[in-house]
Design a protein around this motif. Structure first.
Motif, PDB file in Angstrom:
ATOM      1  N   PRO A 140      -9.472 -23.645 -16.110  1.00 63.48           N
ATOM      2  CA  PRO A 140      -8.913 -23.741 -14.757  1.00 63.48           C
ATOM      3  C   PRO A 140      -9.609 -24.798 -13.906  1.00 63.48           C
ATOM      4  N   GLY A 141      -8.970 -25.129 -12.800  1.00 64.31           N
ATOM      5  CA  GLY A 141      -9.494 -26.129 -11.870  1.00 64.31           C
ATOM      6  C   GLY A 141      -8.392 -27.041 -11.391  1.00 64.31           C
ATOM      7  N   HIS A 142      -7.674 -27.651 -12.328  1.00 65.89           N
ATOM      8  CA  HIS A 142      -6.480 -28.434 -11.968  1.00 65.89           C
ATOM      9  C   HIS A 142      -5.388 -27.471 -11.489  1.00 65.89           C
ATOM     10  N   THR A 143      -5.182 -26.410 -12.229  1.00 66.59           N
ATOM     11  CA  THR A 143      -4.395 -25.256 -11.806  1.00 66.59           C
ATOM     12  C   THR A 143      -5.145 -24.011 -12.278  1.00 66.59           C
ATOM     13  N   PRO A 144      -4.828 -22.845 -11.724  1.00 65.71           N
ATOM     14  CA  PRO A 144      -5.523 -21.632 -12.169  1.00 65.71           C
ATOM     15  C   PRO A 144      -5.275 -21.306 -13.636  1.00 65.71           C
ATOM     16  N   GLY A 145      -4.106 -21.681 -14.161  1.00 62.39           N
ATOM     17  CA  GLY A 145      -3.762 -21.330 -15.529  1.00 62.39           C
ATOM     18  C   GLY A 145      -3.846 -22.470 -16.523  1.00 62.39           C
ATOM     19  N   SER A 146      -4.550 -23.547 -16.190  1.00 65.30           N
ATOM     20  CA  SER A 146      -4.691 -24.647 -17.140  1.00 65.30           C
ATOM     21  C   SER A 146      -5.427 -24.184 -18.391  1.00 65.30           C
ATOM     22  N   ARG A 172      -6.694 -33.911 -11.136  1.00 67.91           N
ATOM     23  CA  ARG A 172      -6.811 -33.738  -9.690  1.00 67.91           C
ATOM     24  C   ARG A 172      -7.070 -32.277  -9.344  1.00 67.91           C
ATOM     25  N   VAL A 173      -7.760 -32.089  -8.225  1.00 68.96           N
ATOM     26  CA  VAL A 173      -8.002 -30.727  -7.746  1.00 68.96           C
ATOM     27  C   VAL A 173      -7.469 -30.524  -6.331  1.00 68.96           C
ATOM     28  N   ASP A 174      -6.716 -31.519  -5.825  1.00 70.20           N
ATOM     29  CA  ASP A 174      -6.231 -31.455  -4.444  1.00 70.20           C
ATOM     30  C   ASP A 174      -4.777 -31.015  -4.339  1.00 70.20           C
ATOM     31  N   THR A 182     -14.261 -24.856  -9.425  1.00 69.41           N
ATOM     32  CA  THR A 182     -13.803 -24.313 -10.707  1.00 69.41           C
ATOM     33  C   THR A 182     -13.650 -25.416 -11.737  1.00 69.41           C
ATOM     34  N   MET A 183     -13.123 -26.558 -11.319  1.00 66.91           N
ATOM     35  CA  MET A 183     -12.994 -27.681 -12.243  1.00 66.91           C
ATOM     36  C   MET A 183     -14.361 -28.123 -12.747  1.00 66.91           C
ATOM     37  N   GLY A 184     -15.358 -28.180 -11.863  1.00 69.49           N
ATOM     38  CA  GLY A 184     -16.695 -28.551 -12.291  1.00 69.49           C
ATOM     39  C   GLY A 184     -17.220 -27.624 -13.371  1.00 69.49           C
ATOM     40  N   ARG A 185     -17.013 -26.325 -13.210  1.00 66.64           N
ATOM     41  CA  ARG A 185     -17.462 -25.368 -14.224  1.00 66.64           C
ATOM     42  C   ARG A 185     -16.713 -25.567 -15.533  1.00 66.64           C
ATOM     43  N   THR A 186     -15.404 -25.834 -15.443  1.00 67.02           N
ATOM     44  CA  THR A 186     -14.616 -26.090 -16.653  1.00 67.02           C
ATOM     45  C   THR A 186     -15.125 -27.313 -17.398  1.00 67.02           C
ATOM     46  N   GLU A 223     -24.269 -36.747 -12.222  1.00 61.60           N
ATOM     47  CA  GLU A 223     -23.910 -37.048 -10.829  1.00 61.60           C
ATOM     48  C   GLU A 223     -22.444 -36.738 -10.567  1.00 61.60           C
ATOM     49  N   GLY A 224     -21.585 -37.104 -11.515  1.00 57.72           N
ATOM     50  CA  GLY A 224     -20.164 -36.858 -11.336  1.00 57.72           C
ATOM     51  C   GLY A 224     -19.844 -35.370 -11.277  1.00 57.72           C
ATOM     52  N   LEU A 225     -20.496 -34.584 -12.107  1.00 56.43           N
ATOM     53  CA  LEU A 225     -20.238 -33.150 -12.127  1.00 56.43           C
ATOM     54  C   LEU A 225     -20.645 -32.472 -10.840  1.00 56.43           C
ATOM     55  N   THR A 226     -21.674 -32.979 -10.202  1.00 51.21           N
ATOM     56  CA  THR A 226     -22.113 -32.367  -8.940  1.00 51.21           C
ATOM     57  C   THR A 226     -21.194 -32.715  -7.789  1.00 51.21           C
ATOM     58  N   SER A 227     -20.246 -33.643  -7.994  1.00 48.93           N
ATOM     59  CA  SER A 227     -19.333 -34.022  -6.915  1.00 48.93           C
ATOM     60  C   SER A 227     -18.212 -33.007  -6.721  1.00 48.93           C
ATOM     61  N   PHE A 228     -18.036 -32.104  -7.666  1.00 48.92           N
ATOM     62  CA  PHE A 228     -16.955 -31.119  -7.557  1.00 48.92           C
ATOM     63  C   PHE A 228     -17.399 -29.940  -6.704  1.00 48.92           C
TER      64      PHE A 228
END
Length: 228
Positions: A140-146, A172-174, A182-186, A223-228
């Motif tokens: 999940p992250g892009h959508t809840p059910g990805s 995208r997450v917007d 959630t996307m960062g964790r994924t 660095e990129g992962l911490t941006s989420f």
């Protein structure tokens, strides 16, 4: 393994036909806007027999043609329950209806267009279909059910990623239902948890590998992962 892919519709979404051999049973992944006619042509050209539709998530550019493909071949579709409602209400992407109308000259009313047979998938589900072994990874992250679909047997580990990760980018997450944390964790636990030699077949653009993305995708660096 046989894989045919083509970009469809105004979003140029990759639709895939996957089979264990050059003819016979196959799966259809993410038949989106404008995909139906090409799916039928490829099935006829290669002597394929669709056994199911796998949906990586519930955005219209990935599921628009799912009901038609399922009805034509009398097959079911597989989707995560968190995105199932989008089968009948997929115009959640801003401007989606207008884009579909311009691309196809019409925009379907989806109220009664859920495929007759829908199978809900869950994290780490495993099942056999069309002579292939499928494993579901909830992402999940892009959508809840990805979800990601790991498909075997193949010469190398093979994963269809939908809009979770692309060559050089991530989803995208917007959009409605997206969530950055959630996307960062994924990305950390699911995508970077895959073996380096895993081939990634995304929902847009060309294929890549986990090792390539680990080394060069700016969104998968610390660095990129911490941006989420």
């Amino acid at each position: 393994m046989f894989i045919a892919s083509f970009p469809a519709g105004p979003w140029q979404t990759n639709c895939y036909l996957v089979a264990p051999a050059d003819a016979g049973p196959c799966l259809v992944l993410d038949p989106g806007v404008g995909a139906y006619d090409t799916v039928r042509a490829l099935v006829e050209e290669h002597g394929l027999a669709p056994q199911g539709v796998l949906l990586t998530h519930g955005h219209i550019d990935h599921l628009y043609s799912a009901a038609d493909v399922c009805a034509t071949y009398d097959i079911g579709c597989w989707i995560h329950p968190a995105d199932r409602a989008r089968l009948t209400d997929p115009y959640l992407i801003p401007g989606a209806r207008e884009l579909v109308e311009r691309a196809l000259g019409q925009a379907h009313d989806f109220a009664d267009r859920e495929p007759a047979v829908v199978h809900e998938v869950a994290d780490h589900d495993r099942f056999g279909l069309a002579g292939l072994e499928i494993e579901v990874l909830h992402a999940p992250g892009h959508t809840p059910g990805s979800v990601l679909y790991r498909v075997a047997p193949a010469d190398r580990p093979l994963v269809f990623t939908g809009d979770v990760v692309f060559a050089g980018s991530v989803g995208r997450v917007d959009l409605p239902g997206g969530d950055g944390a959630t996307m960062g964790r994924t990305l950390r636990s699911v995508v970077l948890g895959l073996a380096d030699d895993t081939v990634l077949l995304p929902g847009h653009g060309g294929q890549t590998t986990v090792s390539r993305e680990r080394a060069s995708n700016p969104y998968l660096t610390n660095e990129g992962l911490t941006s989420f």
